[in-house]
Enzyme design. Sequence first.
Site, PDB file in Angstrom:
ATOM      1  N   ASP A  31      -6.702   3.255 -14.093  1.00 34.66           N
ATOM      2  CA  ASP A  31      -7.408   4.124 -13.219  1.00 34.66           C
ATOM      3  C   ASP A  31      -9.018   4.048 -13.643  1.00 34.66           C
ATOM      4  OD1 ASP A  31      -7.144   6.319 -11.223  1.00 34.66           O
ATOM      5  OD2 ASP A  31      -7.475   7.797 -12.942  1.00 34.66           O
TER       6      ASP A  31
ATOM      7  N   HIS B 221     -16.144  16.608 -25.816  1.00 28.79           N
ATOM      8  CA  HIS B 221     -17.465  16.932 -24.991  1.00 28.79           C
ATOM      9  C   HIS B 221     -18.202  18.124 -25.479  1.00 28.79           C
ATOM     10  CE1 HIS B 221     -15.162  13.877 -22.649  1.00 28.79           C
ATOM     11  NE2 HIS B 221     -14.759  14.640 -21.800  1.00 28.79           N
TER      12      HIS B 221
HETATM   13  C1  BG6 Z   1     -12.211  14.242 -19.072  1.00 27.62           C
HETATM   14  C2  BG6 Z   1     -11.226  15.074 -19.359  1.00 27.62           C
HETATM   15  O1  BG6 Z   1     -12.680  13.778 -20.305  1.00 27.62           O
HETATM   16  O2  BG6 Z   1     -13.368  14.974 -18.705  1.00 27.62           O
HETATM   17  C3  BG6 Z   1     -11.017  15.791 -17.959  1.00 27.62           C
HETATM   18  O3  BG6 Z   1      -9.950  14.498 -19.911  1.00 27.62           O
HETATM   19  C4  BG6 Z   1     -12.095  16.428 -17.400  1.00 27.62           C
HETATM   20  O4  BG6 Z   1      -9.825  16.616 -18.160  1.00 27.62           O
HETATM   21  C5  BG6 Z   1     -13.172  15.545 -17.569  1.00 27.62           C
HETATM   22  O5  BG6 Z   1     -11.855  16.607 -16.174  1.00 27.62           O
HETATM   23  C6  BG6 Z   1     -14.471  16.069 -17.116  1.00 27.62           C
HETATM   24  O6  BG6 Z   1     -15.619  15.524 -16.745  1.00 27.62           O
HETATM   25  P1  BG6 Z   1     -16.635  15.596 -15.886  1.00 27.62           P
HETATM   26  O7  BG6 Z   1     -17.449  14.395 -16.181  1.00 27.62           O
HETATM   27  O8  BG6 Z   1     -15.975  15.629 -14.388  1.00 27.62           O
HETATM   28  O9  BG6 Z   1     -17.327  16.592 -16.307  1.00 27.62           O
END
Ligand code: BG6
Length: 756
Positions: free
Chosen positions: A41, A237
Amino acid sequence: MSLAVSLLLIALCAGGGYGEEGKRTQKAGHVSVVIVGGTGDLARKYLWQGFFQLYVSQDVSQDRCAILKDQFLRLSQYRQLKTLEDYQELARHIEQQLQQEGMTEAGRLFYLSVPAFAYAGVAEKINSSCRPAGGTWLRVVLEKPFGHNYRSAQVLATELLGALKDEEMYRIDHYLGKQVVSKILPFRIENRKFLDPIWNRHHIEKIEIVLKETLDVKGRISFYDEYGVIRDVLQNHLTEVMTLLTMKLPANVSNSGEVLRNKLEVLSSMLPLGKSQAVIGQYQNYKTEVQQELNKTKEHVSMTSTFAAVLAHIEDAQFEGVPVLLISGKMLDERVGYARILFKNDVFCLQSQNNVHCKPKQIVFYFGHGSLKYPAVLVSKNLFKPALKGGEWKEVTEHKNVDVLGLHISDYFVQTPTTEREAYSELIYHIFAGQKNNFVSTENLLASWEVWTPLLSALKGSFPRIYPGGADNGDMLDVHLRGKEIRFYSEAVIINPDQVGGASASSFQVMQGKFRSAQMVSAWSEELVERLAADMQEAAEAAVREGGVFHLALSGGSTPLALFHRLVLRHFSFPWRDTHIWMVDERCVPLTETESNFHSMHEHLLQHVRIPYYNIHPMPVQLNQRLCVDEDGGAQLYEKEISRLVNVSSFHFVLLGVGYDGHTASLFPGGKLNETGGSLVALTESPIKPHQRMSLTFSAINRARTVALLVMGKGKHELVTQLSRVKDNLEKYPVTWVKPNNGRLVWYIDYDALLG
Ligand code: BG6
């Protein structure tokens, strides 16, 4: 364990690259890129695109896209990578190719796009068979999850360090590739002269780092249920963003050693996180999604949180006392991500609130989506005009009419990237160039887990607050900071103060108020039951005085048992002789079985009071020696009996409970409750065994003169909080459909359920 691993092999010709300190450190030559898990994916969504962009960027003329794409695809090969021999074969293939083409090798890049449990094995095979000869670099890229807690992260790190050097590993946190996130340090440096005096606890009121998502986690529950939002988003994050905002500025942003060291200092000066520093939630449908995707029974309950708000504090001289809020959740009202630094405003505006000095002073690193829809750095105009260096960012002066975090867009200086780029493409470029400052080192990873693991352990066993999802969440997930602690803002249901009071002297501990615009009585459970029993007797006496008979419909389940005991032990003058007992609902089991509602009612009430047996009306769930078969017409039979004996089928008193999922009687969420027509009794389906039920319908319930809804116990607190806010919704919360046509509804909610 065997794992089917696919491989994408791309050969790229690299020019020289740049190392840590921004110096040219790489020799020119051929680079092999191997994506292990290249058909997965992640690869499909981001990696192919990222490597293609990298490929394009290595070409002098960038406008020959179609030709380049074609070349790129020809350079890409697919092969199976499973066994050690496969890896040996791969190494031979790379070497042969180099020889044939007469090229020197610059490096080998392995992107591990496979589940984390396979990392150690793959790393080991790369180490033993695919390590290039001296002078040529090896880079192995890894994706989170990097462990589940401190301990497992450490085990994984040790295993990986057995095969790879720390500098060879590139742990991806894709947030570090977001343009706005990677702008944080340069922004802080470029605007030093404005920020130095104010980037501290004397001037910052609070910092908020927020990632709100509208999606659910359908399709990835087997991963998500193990991890939850804290491990999925906050530990990595949001923590990364926090460190970028609060770390000491490095002398050189490209010096990864210094950047990582300064981040580490932030992590080590954080105050410990415990239960009082977090609130958690779970969207309502999550439970069903888990049951479906993980093949669990309807009884299965998951405690995984899909929402969390955490209050952190960094205990250093610069930030001591500044609240740092980290918030993320699925199924929220909008998709948006940002970090906001709100500054204290010591101006008091008496009248002209619109003056620029009265407005919030804030800097927002806006990751994207939301009302603004593009990534940007926003500085409120009452702070300063930020510098604009290099050509990568531009100022936006033409605005749509939008508000961003409490300020109109025109109240900000707005900067946005000249060209928007995907986070993965950015990071792939950095990997290729050997720039490590945007990746996670083993030491920093473990330091982050050290912060988060105690909180995760403390939260084990805590029930997340269930929220309906989307706009319906209302203010359910709002939080309140009290010193170093965080709570949900609306912990308790607010009782209209006008309605409080009015309790009789004998029941002074009982409080009255409003709940879902109906009457509510609340007290500690004992007093509550006392009050309900008294109210029921009063209704019985009034009905008998008026018409000689009292029709009472009672629910099954465990909630009414305390009431039955009270009636039996204290209410000797209850007019049982003139009372008819009806069933609100019944399980489709023989009445002699302990699971039967009638059986339990008999055990706890009927056999102890003097009630004529012909006044007792069990539901006919068993007819023709079978249970709840439509053709046997049990429901119709019961309806007939009600119509025959109860004046206009209007019970004097109906006692209901409410289940954790919002069901009442045997009327369950998603149960096509609209389709019962006008009938008074129906066969229904429960998600919990025994599945088949017979139940009064809302038509019958809402004809009653009085409906009492009894809710008791801490376990119902989340539900009560939720019910206090949601609109009437038959599909999701059948209980909200209890609305007597001409009668009255009274909620009896004990303090445990009301206040938690
Ligand atoms: C990913 C998580 O690391 O980050 C997801 O596993 C989340 O659950 C995603 O939705 C969010 O990333 P972005 O770039 O869409 O803010």
